[in-house]
Motif scaffolding. Structure first.
Motif, PDB file in Angstrom:
ATOM      1  N   ILE A   1      38.107  14.980  63.026  1.00  0.00           N
ATOM      2  CA  ILE A   1      38.888  14.402  61.934  1.00  0.00           C
ATOM      3  C   ILE A   1      40.355  14.290  62.330  1.00  0.00           C
ATOM      4  O   ILE A   1      41.005  13.269  62.088  1.00  0.00           O
ATOM      5  N   ASN A   2      40.885  15.339  62.967  1.00  0.00           N
ATOM      6  CA  ASN A   2      42.280  15.281  63.401  1.00  0.00           C
ATOM      7  C   ASN A   2      42.528  14.108  64.342  1.00  0.00           C
ATOM      8  O   ASN A   2      43.571  13.452  64.282  1.00  0.00           O
ATOM      9  N   THR A   3      41.569  13.848  65.222  1.00  0.00           N
ATOM     10  CA  THR A   3      41.706  12.721  66.146  1.00  0.00           C
ATOM     11  C   THR A   3      41.615  11.400  65.398  1.00  0.00           C
ATOM     12  O   THR A   3      42.397  10.475  65.650  1.00  0.00           O
TER      13      THR A   3
ATOM     14  N   ALA B   1      48.992  10.654  69.584  1.00  0.00           N
ATOM     15  CA  ALA B   1      48.105  11.049  68.484  1.00  0.00           C
ATOM     16  C   ALA B   1      46.794  11.684  68.931  1.00  0.00           C
ATOM     17  O   ALA B   1      45.868  11.799  68.134  1.00  0.00           O
ATOM     18  N   SER B   2      46.691  12.089  70.189  1.00  0.00           N
ATOM     19  CA  SER B   2      45.536  12.871  70.615  1.00  0.00           C
ATOM     20  C   SER B   2      45.987  14.302  70.878  1.00  0.00           C
ATOM     21  O   SER B   2      47.182  14.578  70.969  1.00  0.00           O
ATOM     22  N   TRP B   3      45.037  15.219  71.033  1.00  0.00           N
ATOM     23  CA  TRP B   3      45.418  16.627  71.200  1.00  0.00           C
ATOM     24  C   TRP B   3      46.152  16.868  72.512  1.00  0.00           C
ATOM     25  O   TRP B   3      46.884  17.851  72.647  1.00  0.00           O
ATOM     26  N   THR B   4      45.995  15.968  73.492  1.00  0.00           N
ATOM     27  CA  THR B   4      46.720  16.113  74.751  1.00  0.00           C
ATOM     28  C   THR B   4      48.148  15.593  74.667  1.00  0.00           C
ATOM     29  O   THR B   4      48.931  15.764  75.601  1.00  0.00           O
ATOM     30  N   GLY B   5      48.495  14.918  73.556  1.00  0.00           N
ATOM     31  CA  GLY B   5      49.815  14.305  73.443  1.00  0.00           C
ATOM     32  C   GLY B   5      49.887  12.940  74.081  1.00  0.00           C
ATOM     33  O   GLY B   5      50.969  12.359  74.199  1.00  0.00           O
ATOM     34  N   GLN B   6      48.730  12.397  74.488  1.00  0.00           N
ATOM     35  CA  GLN B   6      48.654  11.070  75.078  1.00  0.00           C
ATOM     36  C   GLN B   6      47.994  10.115  74.088  1.00  0.00           C
ATOM     37  O   GLN B   6      47.350  10.525  73.133  1.00  0.00           O
ATOM     38  N   ALA B   7      48.132   8.826  74.335  1.00  0.00           N
ATOM     39  CA  ALA B   7      47.467   7.832  73.495  1.00  0.00           C
ATOM     40  C   ALA B   7      45.964   7.888  73.737  1.00  0.00           C
ATOM     41  O   ALA B   7      45.505   8.015  74.872  1.00  0.00           O
ATOM     42  N   LEU B   8      45.195   7.788  72.656  1.00  0.00           N
ATOM     43  CA  LEU B   8      43.737   7.767  72.763  1.00  0.00           C
ATOM     44  C   LEU B   8      43.274   6.357  73.100  1.00  0.00           C
ATOM     45  O   LEU B   8      43.860   5.371  72.643  1.00  0.00           O
TER      46      LEU B   8
END
Length: 357
Positions: free
Chosen positions: A45-47, A76-83
Motif C-alpha cells: 500500500i505504501n508503494t 516514492a519507493s522505499w529505496t528513495g528511487q523512482a519506481l
C-alpha cells in the motif's frame, strides 16, 4: 497469465487485474514459480500511494484509499528511487517451482517454496543493499513469478500454501528487528501495532526468545494478541507512562511511530534499545535529543536483513516453533477489497490473496 499490475502512484484505480500478462522468462540462476498464494503487506500500500516520498508527512491511512496529492514520483519507493511502472507487486510468495534457468539443479522442479522478500542477488550481495520482491522487480500478485534460486527456499511443513504465504515479509521484518536489537531471554519488550502482520509476528518471535511481552493493540484485538503469546496488552491510545511506568522496558519494537513516539522512549530503561521498521501512525515525530543521550538509548532502523534472518524463519516453521496468523483470504482479482480491509484494521491476522488456477 493473470495478475495485478500497478500502473502508477495513487488510488485503487492504479491496480489493474489483467489476464494477458506474459509469463516471466527465467534467466541464469533463477526459478519460475507457479504462485499459489501471496499476502498483503503495508509496503504494498505504501508503494501504491507513494507514501515513501519525503513529501509525505502523514500516516499510511491518510492516503491509503486515494493516494497523496503531494507525492513526488522521483523518491516514492522505499529505496528513495523512482519506481518503474507497470509493476507486479507482492512481497510474499508461496508456490511451486515449475521451471529453472541455467545453472539451477532441475531436480528443484516441483518443490514447494517461499521467496526471501528482500533479495540480495540482484545487487551482488553488497552490504546494506537489497531489492524488495514486488518493488524493484516483479513479485507474487500473479499466476507466475521468477526469483533467484538461491533466495527461493524449499519448505518441508504441513502448513497450507495460504499459511506459508503469510510469513515472508511480516515475520522477517519482525525477526530482523529482534535480531538487530539483540532481544534476549528474560528481557521486557514492548511491541506496537501488535495485532497487525509485523506486530503479531513480533509477539510470537519475542516469546520464542524467552522475552516478557507487552503488546500495544486495539481493545477488540486484545484476546487474539494474548493467544499469540503476549503477557500483557495495553489498549491503543492509553498513556504508556501511566500504564507501564517510566524506565520499565528493555526493548521497544515499533512499527507505528506517530504521536506516541516520545512515550515509547520514556518507558525505556536507561541503556534501552528502540528498533523501528515502520511508521504507519505517522513518520514525523518529536524527539527530545536529551532523552536519547541522557538515557544512553540505542536506536536501530531496520530494513536490511542479514541472510540468517530468513534462514532462521524457515527452520522455525519446519520445527513448529511459530504458527501462522491468517485473518481472511481473497481471490487475486479482489485485491482492492483486500486492501480496503487491510486499511480498516478490523481483521486481525494476515490477509492473503489466492491466485487463479
Amino acid at each position: 497469465m493473470s495478475g495485478v499490475v500497478l500502473v502508477g502512484h495513487g488510488g485503487f484505480e492504479n491496480l489493474e487485474f489483467r489476464t494477458d500478462l506474459p509469463v516471466p522468462k527465467v534467466g541464469a540462476g533463477e526459478v519460475l514459480i507457479r504462485v499459489a498464494a501471496a499476502a498483503i503487506n503495508n509496503t504494498d500500500i505504501n508503494t501504491r500511494i507513494g507514501w515513501y516520498s519525503k513529501a509525505i508527512r502523514e500516516g499510511t491511512s491518510e492516503g491509503g484509499l486515494t493516494g497523496f496529492a503531494a507525492t513526488e514520483d522521483d523518491d516514492a519507493s522505499w529505496t528513495g528511487q523512482a519506481l518503474k511502472f507497470p509493476r507486479i507487486q507482492g512481497a510474499d510468495c508461496c508456490g511451486h517451482i515449475v521451471a529453472v534457468g541455467d545453472g539451477v539443479d532441475p531436480t528443484r522442479i516441483g518443490e514447494r517454496v517461499v521467496v526471501r522478500n528482500l533479495l540480495r542477488t540482484y545487487v551482488d550481495y553488497r552490504p546494506w543493499e537489497c531489492w524488495t520482491f514486488g518493488s524493484e522487480c516483479d513479485g507474487a500478485f500473479a499466476q507466475y513469478a521468477k526469483a533467484p534460486a538461491r533466495e527461493t527456499f524449499n519448505i518441508t511443513s504441513d502448513w497450507s500454501d495460504v499459511e506459508l504465504a503469510s510469513i515472508p515479509c511480516a515475520y522477517s521484518t519482525a525477526e530482523g528487528m529482534l535480531h538487530r536489537a539483540g532481544v534476549k531471554s528474560g528481557e521486557t519488550v514492548l511491541i506496537t501495532g501488535a495485532s497487525g502482520g509485523v506486530g503479531s509476528a513480533a509477539v510470537q518471535l519475542a516469546k520464542r526468545r524467552g522475552a516478557t511481552v507487552t503488546a500495544l493493540a486495539g481493545q477488540s484485538k486484545a484476546d487474539q494478541v494474548r493467544r499469540l503469546g503476549a503477557d500483557r496488552v495495553i489498549f491503543r491510545g492509553n498513556d504508556l507512562v501511566d500504564a507501564l511506568g517510566k524506565d520499565s522496558i528493555d526493548v521497544v519494537i515499533d512499527v507505528a511511530a506517530g504521536p506516541q513516539f516520545s512515550q515509547l522512549l520514556d518507558v525505556l530503561k536507561r541503556g534501552g534499545r528502540y528498533a523501528v521498521a515502520g511508521a504507519i501512525a505517522g513518520p514525523i515525530v518529536e524527539l527530545d535529543v536529551r532523552t536519547l543521550y541522557l538515557k544512553d538509548l540505542s536506536f536501530f532502523g531496520c530494513t536490511f536483513q542479514d541472510d540468517v534472518i530468513f534462514e532462521n524463519l524457515v527452520s522455525y516453521i519446519e520445527r513448529g516453533e511459530i504458527r501462522p496468523h491468517v485473518g481472511k483470504t481473497y481471490p487475486l482479482e479482489n485485491i482492492v477489497e483486500a486492501q480496503k480491509d487491510f486499511l480498516s484494521k478490523e481483521i486481525s491476522g494476515k490477509l492473503v490473496l489466492i491466485t487463479p488456477k
